[in-house]
Every structure is written in structure tokens, then in C-alpha cells.
Scaffold this active site. Sequence first.
Site, PDB file in Angstrom:
ATOM      1  N   GLU A  51      90.614  71.279 -79.792  1.00 19.64           N
ATOM      2  CA  GLU A  51      91.875  71.775 -79.233  1.00 19.64           C
ATOM      3  C   GLU A  51      92.678  72.502 -80.305  1.00 19.64           C
ATOM      4  O   GLU A  51      92.578  72.184 -81.499  1.00 19.64           O
ATOM      5  CB  GLU A  51      92.682  70.573 -78.695  1.00 19.64           C
ATOM      6  CG  GLU A  51      94.054  70.936 -78.178  1.00 19.64           C
ATOM      7  CD  GLU A  51      94.751  69.785 -77.443  1.00 19.64           C
ATOM      8  OE1 GLU A  51      94.261  68.634 -77.522  1.00 19.64           O
ATOM      9  OE2 GLU A  51      95.777  70.048 -76.793  1.00 19.64           O
ATOM     10  N   ASN A 205      94.450  69.862 -67.142  1.00 23.38           N
ATOM     11  CA  ASN A 205      94.219  68.703 -68.011  1.00 23.38           C
ATOM     12  C   ASN A 205      95.418  67.766 -67.877  1.00 23.38           C
ATOM     13  O   ASN A 205      96.566  68.215 -67.886  1.00 23.38           O
ATOM     14  CB  ASN A 205      94.104  69.153 -69.472  1.00 23.38           C
ATOM     15  CG  ASN A 205      94.222  67.986 -70.458  1.00 23.38           C
ATOM     16  OD1 ASN A 205      93.302  67.180 -70.580  1.00 23.38           O
ATOM     17  ND2 ASN A 205      95.362  67.880 -71.132  1.00 23.38           N
ATOM     18  N   GLU A 206      95.160  66.506 -67.744  1.00 20.48           N
ATOM     19  CA  GLU A 206      96.235  65.495 -67.668  1.00 20.48           C
ATOM     20  C   GLU A 206      97.403  66.021 -66.816  1.00 20.48           C
ATOM     21  O   GLU A 206      98.558  66.058 -67.264  1.00 20.48           O
ATOM     22  CB  GLU A 206      96.680  65.068 -69.069  1.00 20.48           C
ATOM     23  CG  GLU A 206      95.557  64.384 -69.828  1.00 20.48           C
ATOM     24  CD  GLU A 206      95.972  63.592 -71.070  1.00 20.48           C
ATOM     25  OE1 GLU A 206      97.116  63.737 -71.518  1.00 20.48           O
ATOM     26  OE2 GLU A 206      95.134  62.825 -71.569  1.00 20.48           O
ATOM     27  N   TYR A 280      91.730  56.314 -74.036  1.00 13.14           N
ATOM     28  CA  TYR A 280      91.950  56.120 -75.468  1.00 13.14           C
ATOM     29  C   TYR A 280      92.064  54.636 -75.749  1.00 13.14           C
ATOM     30  O   TYR A 280      92.733  53.906 -75.000  1.00 13.14           O
ATOM     31  CB  TYR A 280      93.227  56.837 -75.928  1.00 13.14           C
ATOM     32  CG  TYR A 280      93.041  58.342 -76.039  1.00 13.14           C
ATOM     33  CD1 TYR A 280      92.359  58.881 -77.128  1.00 13.14           C
ATOM     34  CD2 TYR A 280      93.504  59.214 -75.059  1.00 13.14           C
ATOM     35  CE1 TYR A 280      92.166  60.254 -77.244  1.00 13.14           C
ATOM     36  CE2 TYR A 280      93.310  60.586 -75.170  1.00 13.14           C
ATOM     37  CZ  TYR A 280      92.632  61.097 -76.268  1.00 13.14           C
ATOM     38  OH  TYR A 280      92.434  62.444 -76.380  1.00 13.14           O
ATOM     39  N   GLU A 334      87.986  62.893 -72.571  1.00  9.72           N
ATOM     40  CA  GLU A 334      88.714  62.469 -73.773  1.00  9.72           C
ATOM     41  C   GLU A 334      88.527  60.971 -73.942  1.00  9.72           C
ATOM     42  O   GLU A 334      88.920  60.192 -73.064  1.00  9.72           O
ATOM     43  CB  GLU A 334      90.212  62.817 -73.679  1.00  9.72           C
ATOM     44  CG  GLU A 334      90.460  64.317 -73.693  1.00  9.72           C
ATOM     45  CD  GLU A 334      91.927  64.705 -73.774  1.00  9.72           C
ATOM     46  OE1 GLU A 334      92.730  63.922 -74.323  1.00  9.72           O
ATOM     47  OE2 GLU A 334      92.254  65.810 -73.288  1.00  9.72           O
ATOM     48  N   GLN A 384      88.942  63.903 -81.097  1.00  7.66           N
ATOM     49  CA  GLN A 384      88.335  65.220 -81.034  1.00  7.66           C
ATOM     50  C   GLN A 384      87.403  65.370 -82.232  1.00  7.66           C
ATOM     51  O   GLN A 384      87.561  64.650 -83.213  1.00  7.66           O
ATOM     52  CB  GLN A 384      89.408  66.293 -81.040  1.00  7.66           C
ATOM     53  CG  GLN A 384      90.421  66.140 -79.918  1.00  7.66           C
ATOM     54  CD  GLN A 384      91.463  67.275 -79.889  1.00  7.66           C
ATOM     55  OE1 GLN A 384      91.370  68.267 -80.570  1.00  7.66           O
ATOM     56  NE2 GLN A 384      92.500  67.065 -79.069  1.00  7.66           N
TER      57      GLN A 384
HETATM   58  O1  AHR Z   1      93.545  64.542 -77.792  1.00  8.68           O
HETATM   59  C1  AHR Z   1      94.928  64.643 -77.979  1.00  8.68           C
HETATM   60  C2  AHR Z   1      95.702  64.745 -76.670  1.00  8.68           C
HETATM   61  O2  AHR Z   1      95.550  63.567 -75.952  1.00  8.68           O
HETATM   62  C3  AHR Z   1      95.243  65.800 -75.697  1.00  8.68           C
HETATM   63  O3  AHR Z   1      95.783  67.049 -75.970  1.00  8.68           O
HETATM   64  C4  AHR Z   1      95.762  65.291 -74.388  1.00  8.68           C
HETATM   65  O4  AHR Z   1      94.996  65.720 -73.295  1.00  8.68           O
HETATM   66  C5  AHR Z   1      95.733  63.784 -74.572  1.00  8.68           C
HETATM   67  O5  AHR Z   1      96.906  63.177 -74.166  1.00  8.68           O
END
Ligand code: AHR
Length: 536
Positions: A51, A205-206, A280, A334, A384
Site C-alpha cells: 500500500e 476496501n473496508e 489483525y 489483510e 503488508q
Molecule cells: O494495513 C494497514 C491498514 O489496515 C489498511 O490500510 C486498512 O485496510 C486496514 O485497516
Amino acid sequence: MRRRRFLRTTAGAGLCALASRSALADDAEVVLTPGQAGPTIDPHIYGHFIEHLGGVIYDGIWVGRESKIANVGGIRKRFVDDMKRIGAPNLRWPGGCFADGYHWRDGIGAASGRPRTYNYWEHRMPEGVRATETNQFGIHEFMRLCRLVGAEPYVAANVGSGSPKEFHDWVSYCNAPAGTLALADERGKNGDPEPFGVKYWGVGNESWGCGGNMSGGEYATEYRKYIAQVPTYVRPYFVATGPRGHSADGDVGWTEGFFAGLQNVRGLGVRVDGFALHYYTDFRQTAEDGARFDARGWYAVLHKGLHIEKVIEDHWRIMGRYDKEHKTRFVIDEWGNWYRGGTELGPAYILSQAMTLRDALHTAITFDVFNRHADKIAMANVAQTVNCLHSLFAAVGDKYARTPVYHVFDMYRPHMGGHLVPMRVQAADLTVPLLGGSAKLPGVSGSASIKDRRLAVSLTNPSLEDAVSLVVRLEGGGAVAEGKGTVLTHAEMTAANTFDAPDAVAPTALPVRVSGDAARVTLPPRAVACLDLRLA
Ligand code: AHR
């Protein structure tokens, strides 16, 4: 945390055998049934995400054509070489949150004429450090990177601040054959007459957050509009925004709302190929950082990492209520560990964090979960790849290092495209301390697959104290002709690779003893191991 010894007598063992039972005893047994091999583990599960954020693109990947750092047309050469080495199957780009503020036209044409634009991540930069987007890395540079690596492009389109037309034009620009549309001519003038052939398209995205603050139902309406008239030069694979899986409630409401919003719509039928679950292992609200931790922090990360399995199962169940044949599969685009700040590579490298042996074991158990759910998962993308959260690489100027996470990607390569082999693990659970309280953790976790009569078996021993002697046994006939092993471990749980000591954490050979239908290994504590067993 002491292990209970798992005692096993061989089949038919009588009193004589009992006398030598301690010699035969193993701490754990792993039973594999290659004769019942199941779904293919899609190589795309081992995918990537980059990103326009901090030092990910600029410096991590794009060093510029005039740079003294070894590069291929401006792209960091060591990054390309390592990504090729691990067979990186795909790259998701340009975000993340950046994607819903990105206008693709800003990143095409002569580099000197590209505008400087606002980058979503500006608000996170420390005082005095700017994040202005230079647009030197656009779709042509991204496609060159994909070709150099041999990776499939996965492009996240702008829904939050874009329009269906902007999306459709981008698809045409990428995929219309030479000599057809004006957009194809423009692409040719910008250096690429042949179409890019982009198949994977993320529709935002999100969208529940930085991608538009929508509800699942509202997003369903947007999604329908965005995909209704997409040019189909290449049959697109649409990925819809999925839930924030690390929310306290797993964000099941998003999944319900989105799929309910697609029901009873007149028209040509709404296709959802992939559903983008994000998970996450989120420690942002704790004192936990990437570099300094104790046993509680070690186990807490592994324990929370394993929770992704429940999140997958919960959302799959909901999806099945609307999509009985399960045509839609997960794209977990992600995933990774996210600690509180404090270990960044530098002020401009926001969201970068130290990666240690703990993150390597987390990667391994995550991949084992993905493999075990190969029927549900079409793709996954680590968040990432470089200079960010759960990164394989750190790169600052001419300094470059592979993190312990890189080695797990490398070790797990044999699973890519293999058929999942059912695995039964018999090992005593560990009772482990967490940041608060304690919990049970599987004493050994793993997955297995088969390709060309070779079994790939990955196994993790999370214990900080005890080794595990382990037997892998084939069920249903067959024998192991030859066995090799690789192990990643270190005496220190906080061990990391730094620019000065880039190979502090690196895999070594693990002896495998083969006999008949069994292979025996001893897993050191704090270790991930991969076995390559050739069947007779
Ligand atoms: O990976 C960092 C961020 O985490 C991304 O930009 C977003 O999609 C997520 O909240």
C-alpha cells in the site's frame, strides 16, 4: 507449562513391548491419511499486499530509476529477487485505506507530469513529516513489478471517493485489447500496448470504515452498481468488502447485512466471487510492542492468532445461509500482527514494526489454519509485505533484511497447490499465561498436503520450554521412503533479523528418522518445522 508425555504403544504390543515402552514413547503423534486427500490449497493463499503507506512503496519497493540502490527500472532488485524466490503468487495494491482515496489517472503518463496528491495516511504521520503522494508508482509500475515477480495483480478499486465510471475506465485501461478503445491507445502511448489482463478486482476496501463508513446493506447497494456494467475483456473476479474480523463480536453484522442486501434484487444476478475478511491479531490497545515482550506476550499473540479459525467458521456459516452452494469464498486480504507503535524503522515509516521469532510462529499457525480451510479460502494477503505491520522485509535506503516471517513463507512453499491431507494431532494442550489470565494452547499445531507423492507436513511447537518428540504416522497403508526437515527456531523468543545481523533467525536442517509408515522428529521449543516426506 510442562508437557504431559503422550504415551503410545505400537499396535499389537504385548507385555514384552511394554518393557521397552519408554523407548517407544513420544510426546505427540500426528496421524495423516494421504488416501483421503481433499481440496487443493490455492497458491494464492500465500499472497501479498502493498500500500502507499509510510515506507512500503516509496523506499521499500520503489527506489527510483536514478537510485544507487540496485534496481530494475526503479524497483528494488533485492525485493524482486526474494519475492521470486518464495514464488509470491499475487500482489494486492494500492491499498488498504489509500485505495478509496486513489484516482488511478494521477499515476499514469510522464513521471514528471504526475500531480502531487493527498495521501490518506497523512493524518498518521508524525509532526513535520509529510506523506504527499508523488504518484511515481502507478498502474504501469505496479504491473512491471508483478511481471518481474511472476505475481498475479489484484487491484483494489476506489468506491469510497470514486465512481462506477472511474472504476470501469480503469478496468478498460488495464484490459481492453490494443487498437480497440481510446483508453487502450492511451495505455499504449504510456508504454504498454498489450493489455495487463487484470482479473482480480477489489470493489473498495473496508467500506465499513475508511472506505466509506457504510453499513453492510448500504455497501451491498454500492457493490451492485459498481459491478453491473464492468467491461469484461477478462472475466473479472470481484472481491467484495468483508468484515472486520478482529472486532470484539467478529463483525458478523456486516456479513449478515451485506448478503441480506443482495437478496431479492431484480436484474442479471449479482456475483460475489471473493469476500474480503480482514483479521489483525490486534494488540494496539495494549502495552505490547513488536520487540520487547515476555512469556505472556509470546503466548498471547499465538493464542489470539489462532482465533482466526473461529472467525472463518462463523462467517462461513452465515454466508452459507444465503449462498447454499458456497460459490463465494474468502479472500483474507489483510491479516497479520498489529502491535502498539514504538519500533518503527524511522519517523516516516509509519506502521512498520519489529518482527521476531514470535511473528514467525504466528505466521506458521495462521498458514496451518488457512490450509485446513482450503475449501473456504481462495486467497489471502499478508499485511503488508515490506516496511509495515507483518512484514517479510525491512528496507531503508541501501539497508535490507529478511525478517523471520520471510523464512516461514519460504518453508511453506511446498503446500502451494498441494492437496490437503487430513491430520489428527494427539498432543497434550499447554496451559499458558496470557496478558491477563491463562488459556489452553494446542501443544502442537500443523497441516499437511500432498503433491506428486510427496507429503509436506508443517508443525509448530509453541512451548518456550520443552522440546517435543513426535511421530508422524501414515494411516491407510503406505510407507515413507525418505524424509527431510527444516526448522526455524532460536534460543531467544525475541530474536529478530536486523540490518547488522540479517541472518540471526534462519532455518536449519532438522533430522528426520524414517521407518515403515512412520517418521520421527524432535521439535525444539519455540519452533516451526516443515517436513518433506517422499512416499514409497
Ligand atoms: O494495513 C494497514 C491498514 O489496515 C489498511 O490500510 C486498512 O485496510 C486496514 O485497516
